[in-house]
Structure formats: C-alpha cells, structure tokens
Design a protein around this motif. Structure first.
Motif, PDB file in Angstrom:
ATOM      1  N   LEU A  36       5.444   2.034   2.054  1.00 13.18           N
ATOM      2  CA  LEU A  36       5.499   1.751   3.366  1.00 13.18           C
ATOM      3  C   LEU A  36       5.955   2.189   4.545  1.00 13.18           C
ATOM      4  O   LEU A  36       5.215   2.189   5.585  1.00 13.18           O
ATOM      5  CB  LEU A  36       5.562   0.113   3.384  1.00 13.18           C
ATOM      6  N   LYS A  37       7.705   2.417   4.177  1.00  7.79           N
ATOM      7  CA  LYS A  37       8.323   2.793   5.105  1.00  7.79           C
ATOM      8  C   LYS A  37       8.301   3.789   5.786  1.00  7.79           C
ATOM      9  O   LYS A  37       7.888   4.501   6.696  1.00  7.79           O
ATOM     10  CB  LYS A  37       9.890   2.625   5.007  1.00  7.79           C
ATOM     11  N   ARG A  38       7.221   5.168   4.879  1.00  8.66           N
ATOM     12  CA  ARG A  38       7.140   6.278   4.735  1.00  8.66           C
ATOM     13  C   ARG A  38       5.894   6.371   5.465  1.00  8.66           C
ATOM     14  O   ARG A  38       5.329   7.443   6.278  1.00  8.66           O
ATOM     15  CB  ARG A  38       7.128   7.453   3.966  1.00  8.66           C
ATOM     16  N   ARG A  39       5.399   5.427   5.731  1.00  5.11           N
ATOM     17  CA  ARG A  39       4.020   5.572   6.090  1.00  5.11           C
ATOM     18  C   ARG A  39       3.676   5.080   7.279  1.00  5.11           C
ATOM     19  O   ARG A  39       3.054   5.663   8.231  1.00  5.11           O
ATOM     20  CB  ARG A  39       3.114   4.430   5.203  1.00  5.11           C
ATOM     21  N   ALA A  40       4.503   3.976   7.861  1.00  3.97           N
ATOM     22  CA  ALA A  40       3.691   3.878   9.024  1.00  3.97           C
ATOM     23  C   ALA A  40       5.328   3.498   9.647  1.00  3.97           C
ATOM     24  O   ALA A  40       6.233   3.064   9.543  1.00  3.97           O
ATOM     25  CB  ALA A  40       2.959   2.589   9.111  1.00  3.97           C
ATOM     26  N   PRO A  41       5.691   3.615  11.412  1.00  2.00           N
ATOM     27  CA  PRO A  41       6.753   2.976  11.375  1.00  2.00           C
ATOM     28  C   PRO A  41       7.435   1.291  11.416  1.00  2.00           C
ATOM     29  O   PRO A  41       8.036   1.375  11.701  1.00  2.00           O
ATOM     30  CB  PRO A  41       6.165   3.400  12.774  1.00  2.00           C
TER      31      PRO A  41
END
Length: 77
Positions: A36-41
């Motif tokens: 999730l952290k990689r996916r969006a700011p």
C-alpha cells in the motif's frame, strides 16, 4: 489474542485458528502495508484505489498444517 472475550463455544475456535496462523497473518499484514505504501502517497489513497483488490496474500493448507501439528503432538507425547 490471549484474554479475548468470547463465548468459548462460538468464538474459541476462531481465536485458536488466528493464534495458530499468527506468523502468517503478521507476514501478510506487513506485506500489505509495504504494498500500500508503494502504491500511493498516503494510506487513504491506497485504500481507495479501486484497481487494487488484493494487496497481499498467503496461501494456507489447513489439512496439511493440522496433520503436521498433530504429528508434532504425537511425537512429544
């Protein structure tokens, strides 16, 4: 999860199931958070991303895991 307030006849099996698979669950949650952290700011943006359905998974084989736990139990006792 110890000390969880639940009816032992209704929820006890679930508490023990979650305790049995705790290492798997911890891994899945950590993978989910990294994905999730990689996916969006932000976490909120990642959670609202409609094209992201399964951010992590961990297949389990309940029958094999139960057989292995029973074999371990019999080898001890």
């Amino acid at each position: 999860m110890s000390g969880a307030a639940c009816d032992p006849h209704l929820g006890g099996w679930l508490v023990h199931f979650l305790e049995f698979y705790r290492p798997n669950l911890e891994t899945v949650l950590l993978q989910r958070d990294r994905n999730l952290k990689r996916r969006a700011p932000s976490r909120q943006a990642a959670l609202e991303a409609r094209d992201l359905e399964i951010p992590s998974h961990c297949p389990i084989d309940w029958e094999a895991d139960l057989a292995a736990a029973e074999a371990d139990l019999h080898s001890v006792g």
